[in-house]
Design an enzyme around this catalytic site. Structure first.
Site, PDB file in Angstrom:
ATOM      1  N   GLU A  65       0.854  -1.092   0.212  1.00 51.06           N
ATOM      2  CA  GLU A  65       0.025  -0.044  -0.120  1.00 51.06           C
ATOM      3  C   GLU A  65       0.936   1.157  -0.011  1.00 51.06           C
ATOM      4  O   GLU A  65       0.669   2.034  -0.631  1.00 51.06           O
ATOM      5  CB  GLU A  65      -1.100  -0.126   1.079  1.00 51.06           C
ATOM      6  N   HIS A  66       2.059   1.212   0.760  1.00 49.62           N
ATOM      7  CA  HIS A  66       2.914   2.544   0.861  1.00 49.62           C
ATOM      8  C   HIS A  66       3.673   2.505  -0.554  1.00 49.62           C
ATOM      9  O   HIS A  66       3.721   3.767  -0.909  1.00 49.62           O
ATOM     10  CB  HIS A  66       3.828   2.322   2.260  1.00 49.62           C
TER      11      HIS A  66
END
Length: 458
Positions: A65-66
């Site tokens: 996600e990052h």
């Protein structure tokens, strides 16, 4: 152009409508017009979360996600944030057990930009993913774990209870944040394989809600997403089913520097999407949903043995849901006294069920929460994606509350009697090891590992 159909307003949907479409590459698209304000929300759910991870690689879904904010084929570095915020929009992403999502809310005239940005990272993230970005975001996630979990009072409570409630080897045994050891072990090739497997259009649902022209919006979606190839390498998540009850209390005592003693417990409850889960939700709302609840009235107001008492539901579609009990003691009160009072209230509720007034109040509370979610374009976009990914039908989002309102008081009592029992819970007891300065508690988001991504992090 994509094929689709237009939905009519469902009975009990408050006049809200949604249209569904599917591109040739498998991307599901859900649109909902709302011309009240000149904004549009874009929400993209990928059907991947921590339940899809394997032993030794926990935290990879959240780490990725990052990485999705670290640049893509045509957007360098922190460009995603800079472009959205420069256009007057807001954005973020979150990871849970069951999905990863990304979302923007934009002025209507900037909708095309948001769609292009999401398509660019879906289609070309690997062009920008390298060792430098991998190391950068690995450090960011490890620091997030320290700040939100390891170094705050009660910060690892959810992680500990989850590990107790779901046995070793179960796909929900670990939480989305992952372990430090596994974060260190993740390689660039792991990340690339993860992307190829899960970040494909046929493993995603895109919803757009707000002041939109559906025809123009579909044309943009086809233009930017339509050429991204599908991928068929995804394996289904491991079976998350378990017996209805644990069969015996699981217990752990935690001695840490915390401001006060605490009793926390997780009860195994029915899976989301069932009438039984809705009944359990109402039971927990009567028992611990706010200052009018039974546990708050008993422990905080009457006995004054606690400073806070809550009982909420973590809805899960692929495994038993969890009823989350959280009580912080007052002064030198022992946890045993709190626990005795809690068990007394649960037993009484299982015997009597909710009163008509409690039932009406609980249903009104859940209805208000539903209206709050669907009342904003971002909230509605998220709900449409949730019901599409987890239950196959986004239209269910528009009438979900009416299934809750249809539950009877006897069904609520039966849910409490069947599962709110001492032999169906995992328990954490917090005992302070020494006096600690009061610190603002980190409220662990049980359902989501929600990241407040900042430009400086990217």
């Amino acid at each position: 152009m994509p094929m689709g159909h237009t939905a009519t307003a469902q009975a009990g949907s408050g006049g809200l409508t949604a249209t569904e479409h599917r591109l040739a590459n498998g991307l599901r698209v859900v649109l909902s017009e709302d011309h009240l304000t000149p904004v549009a929300a874009v929400c993209l759910w990928y059907d991947v979360g921590s339940r899809h991870e394997v032993k030794g690689r926990t935290g990879l879904a959240h780490l990725f996600e990052h990485l999705m904010f670290q640049g893509s084929g045509q957007v360098k570095g922190n460009g995603h944030f800079e472009l959205v915020q420069g256009a007057g929009g807001s954005l973020n992403g979150t990871t849970s057990f069951e999905r990863t999502n990304y979302f923007e809310t934009m002025p209507t005239h900037q909708l095309e930009l948001a769609l292009w940005l999401e398509a660019d990272r879906m289609g070309s993230l690997l062009a920008a993913l390298d060792e430098e970005s991998m190391e950068n975001q690995r450090d960011v996630v490890k620091n997030e774990r320290r700040q939100r979990y390891d170094n705050v009072p009660y910060g690892t409570a959810f992680e500990k209870l989850t590990a107790l409630a779901y046995p070793e080897g179960h796909p929900y045994h670990h939480t989305p944040i992952g372990s430090m050891t596994d974060l260190d072990a993740a390689t660039l090739e792991d990340a690339r394989t993860f992307f190829r497997t899960y970040y494909a259009p046929n493993n995603a649902v895109l919803s757009v809600v707000g002041d939109i022209d559906p025809g123009q919006t579909l044309a943009w979606i086809e233009k930017y997403f339509g050429t991204i190839p599908s991928h068929d390498g995804k394996q289904p998540p491991r079976d998350g089913s378990l017996p209805e009850v644990i069969g015996g209390e699981l217990r752990e005592e935690v001695r840490e520097e915390v401001p006060a003693r605490a009793l926390m417990a997780a009860y195994r409850l029915p899976q989301d999407g069932t009438r039984e889960c809705d009944a359990a939700d109402l039971a927990l709302t009567v028992l611990g949903g706010g200052e009018s609840s039974r546990l708050h009235n008993r422990l905080v107001r009457r006995d004054r043995t606690a400073v806070a008492a809550g009982f909420g539901l973590l809805r899960l579609a692929g495994a038993p849901s969890l009823g989350w009990l959280d009580v912080k003691t007052s002064g030198g009160v022992e946890v045993a006294q709190i626990e005795s009072a809690v068990d007394e209230e649960l037993a009484r509720f299982a015997e009597e069920g909710p009163s008509p007034e409690e039932m009406e109040r609980a249903q009104a509370q859940l209805e208000r929460e539903w209206l709050d979610r669907l009342g904003t374009v971002a909230g509605r976009a998220d709900e449409l994606c949730r019901f599409a990914v987890l239950f196959g039908d986004p239209q269910l989002a528009l009438s979900a509350v009416h299934r809750v309102l249809d539950v009877t008081a006897e069904e609520v009592r039966a849910a409490a009697r069947a599962q709110l029992r001492p032999d169906n819970r995992a328990v954490l007891v917090y005992e302070p090891v020494e006096s600690a300065e009061p610190v603002e508690e980190a409220e662990a988001d049980a359902a989501n590992d929600t990241d407040a991504h900042e430009g400086a992090d990217k």
